[in-house]
Design an enzyme around this catalytic site. Structure first.
Site, mmCIF file in Angstrom:
data_model
loop_
_atom_site.group_PDB
_atom_site.id
_atom_site.type_symbol
_atom_site.label_atom_id
_atom_site.label_comp_id
_atom_site.label_asym_id
_atom_site.label_seq_id
_atom_site.Cartn_x
_atom_site.Cartn_y
_atom_site.Cartn_z
ATOM 1 N N GLU A 1 -3.713 -13.431 -4.000
ATOM 2 C CA GLU A 1 -2.663 -12.199 -4.188
ATOM 3 C C GLU A 1 -1.388 -12.391 -3.389
ATOM 4 O OE1 GLU A 1 -3.658 -8.386 -2.457
ATOM 5 O OE2 GLU A 1 -5.720 -9.209 -2.255
ATOM 6 N N HIS B 1 0.857 -1.021 -0.033
ATOM 7 C CA HIS B 1 -0.196 -0.001 0.056
ATOM 8 C C HIS B 1 0.848 1.374 -0.097
ATOM 9 C CE1 HIS B 1 -3.291 -2.736 2.026
ATOM 10 N NE2 HIS B 1 -3.111 -2.870 0.664
ATOM 11 N N GLU C 1 -3.107 -6.043 -9.716
ATOM 12 C CA GLU C 1 -1.569 -5.925 -9.130
ATOM 13 C C GLU C 1 -0.644 -6.941 -9.845
ATOM 14 O OE1 GLU C 1 -1.794 -6.349 -5.166
ATOM 15 O OE2 GLU C 1 -3.750 -5.034 -4.908
#
Length: 408
Positions: free
Chosen positions: A363, A237, A267
């Site tokens: 992820e 982040h 991503e």
């Protein structure tokens, strides 16, 4: 002073806007909430979180230091908004809206109590969201309804949100498609000497234009890109900076289109120029974990089982300690500043079993600190819709070294 300033206003200004979802979908949500309330003997639900106000009313507020709510009873529902927003909350709300002014302290609470009283609602048990409700606000609710019992309904509401309707899944699929378009724009903008924030802007602009084209009646808000390079890839982040890209950099592409409060994500790990041998090895290991994770997503498997299975691959390569977070999470009403269906995180301590209608990410991420071979953060991210017999991967942007080394 001869004129008394109003504490409560009704501002039905303009016409109702086209909502994200049909009346039938909104009634489905409210009817399920009302069953939760009935099972707990709750007379009124005071929903105050961004995600639940949005989920049940289709109105996404901007707090700016003020309180907002969606108040639901057995046969009524209305948002409570601040006077500064004018008639927009009413235009965006499924149901009614009442407005409180700033002229007297605690008007927010006064307006809720007065509106319920005027509509004949007897308040004995009040449903609140203890997972997001500040202590001071909870006490104000208790003081407002001093004879009532406050009951936490946040976990039951979260479980309802975890199963997506066909209309929700359609919005999420568009979001994944738009994220892929943002990824293409980001990839095209990558070049030596370009700053992280300039690359991020290219992806954001592409996604915003496509959201406006696909959802012309929606508010245009909150879409963003985190594009990271070099040491800045160590956190998932980390915001883009003014750092300029260099040959040999590890890159993290992170595109987040927001459609009417619904977050989706793309991503990818990338490199500017050829990665060194250790970086390529680490990248391929993480890609192997990602592929295995995609194969595991199906109905009947628990979140914890997925995490423990994928851990074994990292253990084999001595990389378990380099993991940075769980292997995925639920999608829906979610953003970087609100929402989280914590019961649907792909982590070792979560026992939730996947069901058709759930939407989750895969992820995996590892981080190697500066000064070690292959330093940087490696992360891939796809979104999957759990079906009756497996899962549909709705992310189409390719991953891995064969696709995401940017040369030139």
């Amino acid at each position: 002073m001869s004129e008394t300033l109003e504490r409560l206003k009704i501002i039905h200004n303009g016409e109702k806007e086209q909502r994200t979802f049909s009346d039938a979908e909104m009634e489905r949500r409210l009817s399920t909430l009302r069953k939760i309330m009935a099972d707990d003997g709750v007379d009124v639900a005071l929903l105050t979180s961004y995600h639940n106000v949005k989920y049940y009313s289709d109105f996404l507020y901007t707090a700016f230091g003020r309180n907002y709510a969606y108040v639901v009873t057995a046969d009524d529902a209305f948002t409570v908004s601040a006077n500064i927003d004018g008639g927009m909350p009413w235009r965006r709300t499924y149901g009614d809206n009442v407005v409180y002014t700033d002229w007297q302290r605690d008007n927010f609470f006064h307006v809720i109590k007065e509106t319920l009283r005027s509509r004949g609602v007897r308040v004995r048990r009040v449903g609140v969201e203890d997972d997001t409700l500040p202590v001071q606000l909870r006490q104000k609710f208790q003081d407002t309804f001093d004879d009532a019992t406050l009951v936490d309904i946040s976990q039951a509401a979260m479980r309802q949100r975890m199963i997506k309707s066909p209309e929700e899944i359609e919005v999420i699929k568009h979001g994944a498609r738009i994220g892929d378009l943002g990824g293409e724009a980001v990839k095209a903008a990558i070049a030596e000497g370009v700053t992280e924030y300039e690359v991020a802007l290219a992806g954001t602009e592409a996604m915003v234009h496509e959201i406006a084209r696909t959802f012309p009646a929606s508010e245009i808000r909150d879409t963003w890109v985190w594009f990271q390079s070099g040491v800045n890839t160590d956190g998932a982040h980390n915001w883009p900076t003014t750092r300029k890209l260099r040959q040999g950099d590890i890159l993290s592409l992170n595109c987040f289109p927001m459609t009417s409060g619904y977050y989706t994500a793309l991503e990818r790990t990338m490199f500017l120029g050829e990665p060194d041998a250790r970086s390529l090895q680490l990248w391929n290991i993480n890609v192997d974990v990602h592929r295995r994770g995609l194969d595991l997503i199906r109905p009947g498997i628990s979140c914890g089982e997925i995490a423990h299975t994928l851990n074994e691959i990292y253990i084999e390569h001595g990389l378990l300690a380099n993991r940075t977070f769980g292997y995925g999470h639920s999608f829906g009403v979610l953003s970087h500043y609100y929402g989280r269906e914590a019961g649907l995180e792909l982590r070792e301590d979560i026992e939730t079993v996947l069901e058709p209608g759930m939407v989750v990410s895969m992820e995996p991420m590892i981080m190697v600190p500066e000064g070690e071979p292959g330093a940087g953060g490696y992360r891939e991210h796809d979104i999957l819709v759990v079906t009756e017999n497996g899962a549909e991967n709705i992310t189409k942007f390719p991953f891995g070294p064969e696709h995401n080394i940017v040369r030139g």
